[in-house]
Motif scaffolding. Sequence first.
Motif, PDB file in Angstrom:
ATOM      1  N   ALA A 137     -15.591  14.553  -6.878  1.00 55.55           N
ATOM      2  CA  ALA A 137     -14.873  14.803  -8.127  1.00 55.55           C
ATOM      3  C   ALA A 137     -13.370  14.862  -7.891  1.00 55.55           C
ATOM      4  O   ALA A 137     -12.885  15.737  -7.165  1.00 55.55           O
ATOM      5  CB  ALA A 137     -15.364  16.099  -8.761  1.00 55.55           C
ATOM      6  N   GLY A 138     -12.650  13.894  -8.464  1.00 54.39           N
ATOM      7  CA  GLY A 138     -11.191  13.880  -8.373  1.00 54.39           C
ATOM      8  C   GLY A 138     -10.631  13.644  -6.985  1.00 54.39           C
ATOM      9  O   GLY A 138      -9.488  14.012  -6.708  1.00 54.39           O
ATOM     10  N   THR A 139     -11.400  12.998  -6.109  1.00 53.45           N
ATOM     11  CA  THR A 139     -10.954  12.840  -4.720  1.00 53.45           C
ATOM     12  C   THR A 139     -10.165  11.569  -4.447  1.00 53.45           C
ATOM     13  O   THR A 139      -9.507  11.466  -3.418  1.00 53.45           O
ATOM     14  CB  THR A 139     -12.150  12.868  -3.750  1.00 53.45           C
ATOM     15  N   MET A 140     -10.234  10.578  -5.352  1.00 55.21           N
ATOM     16  CA  MET A 140      -9.486   9.337  -5.120  1.00 55.21           C
ATOM     17  C   MET A 140      -8.175   9.376  -5.899  1.00 55.21           C
ATOM     18  O   MET A 140      -8.166   9.416  -7.118  1.00 55.21           O
ATOM     19  CB  MET A 140     -10.263   8.087  -5.512  1.00 55.21           C
ATOM     20  N   ASP A 141      -7.081   9.362  -5.161  1.00 57.21           N
ATOM     21  CA  ASP A 141      -5.755   9.308  -5.771  1.00 57.21           C
ATOM     22  C   ASP A 141      -5.383   7.851  -5.968  1.00 57.21           C
ATOM     23  O   ASP A 141      -5.502   7.041  -5.031  1.00 57.21           O
ATOM     24  CB  ASP A 141      -4.721   9.991  -4.881  1.00 57.21           C
ATOM     25  N   VAL A 142      -4.927   7.505  -7.184  1.00 58.06           N
ATOM     26  CA  VAL A 142      -4.623   6.115  -7.515  1.00 58.06           C
ATOM     27  C   VAL A 142      -3.211   6.017  -8.075  1.00 58.06           C
ATOM     28  O   VAL A 142      -2.843   6.752  -8.994  1.00 58.06           O
ATOM     29  CB  VAL A 142      -5.612   5.552  -8.564  1.00 58.06           C
ATOM     30  N   ILE A 143      -2.455   5.096  -7.502  1.00 58.74           N
ATOM     31  CA  ILE A 143      -1.145   4.724  -8.044  1.00 58.74           C
ATOM     32  C   ILE A 143      -1.264   3.276  -8.490  1.00 58.74           C
ATOM     33  O   ILE A 143      -1.658   2.401  -7.706  1.00 58.74           O
ATOM     34  CB  ILE A 143      -0.028   4.865  -6.994  1.00 58.74           C
ATOM     35  N   LEU A 144      -0.952   3.028  -9.752  1.00 55.32           N
ATOM     36  CA  LEU A 144      -1.017   1.684 -10.320  1.00 55.32           C
ATOM     37  C   LEU A 144       0.316   1.385 -10.980  1.00 55.32           C
ATOM     38  O   LEU A 144       0.793   2.170 -11.796  1.00 55.32           O
ATOM     39  CB  LEU A 144      -2.157   1.595 -11.334  1.00 55.32           C
ATOM     40  N   GLN A 145       0.920   0.273 -10.583  1.00 55.58           N
ATOM     41  CA  GLN A 145       2.203  -0.162 -11.141  1.00 55.58           C
ATOM     42  C   GLN A 145       2.077  -1.621 -11.577  1.00 55.58           C
ATOM     43  O   GLN A 145       1.380  -2.405 -10.934  1.00 55.58           O
ATOM     44  CB  GLN A 145       3.317  -0.060 -10.102  1.00 55.58           C
ATOM     45  N   ILE A 146       2.780  -1.973 -12.638  1.00 54.70           N
ATOM     46  CA  ILE A 146       2.812  -3.348 -13.125  1.00 54.70           C
ATOM     47  C   ILE A 146       4.198  -3.912 -12.813  1.00 54.70           C
ATOM     48  O   ILE A 146       5.207  -3.387 -13.277  1.00 54.70           O
ATOM     49  CB  ILE A 146       2.555  -3.430 -14.652  1.00 54.70           C
ATOM     50  N   TRP A 147       4.250  -4.988 -12.022  1.00 56.79           N
ATOM     51  CA  TRP A 147       5.509  -5.596 -11.593  1.00 56.79           C
ATOM     52  C   TRP A 147       5.814  -6.917 -12.280  1.00 56.79           C
ATOM     53  O   TRP A 147       6.816  -7.548 -11.979  1.00 56.79           O
ATOM     54  CB  TRP A 147       5.502  -5.764 -10.068  1.00 56.79           C
ATOM     55  N   GLY A 148       4.955  -7.348 -13.164  1.00 60.47           N
ATOM     56  CA  GLY A 148       5.195  -8.569 -13.907  1.00 60.47           C
ATOM     57  C   GLY A 148       3.951  -8.930 -14.683  1.00 60.47           C
ATOM     58  O   GLY A 148       2.887  -8.326 -14.505  1.00 60.47           O
ATOM     59  N   TYR A 149       4.096  -9.911 -15.576  1.00 61.31           N
ATOM     60  CA  TYR A 149       2.954 -10.358 -16.360  1.00 61.31           C
ATOM     61  C   TYR A 149       3.182 -11.784 -16.821  1.00 61.31           C
ATOM     62  O   TYR A 149       4.293 -12.294 -16.838  1.00 61.31           O
ATOM     63  CB  TYR A 149       2.703  -9.439 -17.567  1.00 61.31           C
ATOM     64  N   TRP A 150       2.067 -12.436 -17.170  1.00 61.35           N
ATOM     65  CA  TRP A 150       2.089 -13.817 -17.674  1.00 61.35           C
ATOM     66  C   TRP A 150       1.847 -13.804 -19.171  1.00 61.35           C
ATOM     67  O   TRP A 150       0.925 -13.140 -19.636  1.00 61.35           O
ATOM     68  CB  TRP A 150       1.023 -14.651 -16.981  1.00 61.35           C
ATOM     69  N   ILE A 151       2.681 -14.548 -19.898  1.00 61.54           N
ATOM     70  CA  ILE A 151       2.519 -14.649 -21.361  1.00 61.54           C
ATOM     71  C   ILE A 151       2.237 -16.077 -21.740  1.00 61.54           C
ATOM     72  O   ILE A 151       2.435 -16.997 -20.965  1.00 61.54           O
ATOM     73  CB  ILE A 151       3.760 -14.127 -22.118  1.00 61.54           C
TER      74      ILE A 151
END
Length: 151
Positions: A137-151
């Motif tokens: 329970a709650g043991t995985m720390d996640v950092i997610l960042q978006i550095w670009g995208y396709w339109i």
Amino acid sequence: MDALEAMQREINQLKRQLEMFQSGNYATCQFVPLTAALTSTSWDGDGYSTTGKTLIDLSAVFGVPAGVKAILARIAIRDSDGADGDYTFILSPEASGGVGPAQINCIPVYDRYNRASFVVPCDANGDVYYQVAASGAGTMDVILQIWGYWI
């Protein structure tokens, strides 16, 4: 593995992903690179438990324009019990469990970050799904960042 080898492995992985991405119908899309990552307080190192496929509304959570075709995601994960199992984080354009182009495993060491960058196709609304396999329970720390995208 030293830092240079890890960086080369990540570059090679990104090259393969870009080749696969360009071979599809995304070759005519326009990439919008970002000079600063789009971030979210929900994805800045918070602890996650095992979670089935769950939608991330990229517009609401990160401020990504609605309807994007794909994102360039930077992911860092760690699990406090990472040495004792196969713990993963997945990003995908679809809700089917266990599948997705962005899959990252914890390093088999207690509480050490593993980092990677991925091109992740989005669903028709410009959103992605995530899935977590954590040790508890709650043991995985996640950092997610978006550095670009396709339109």
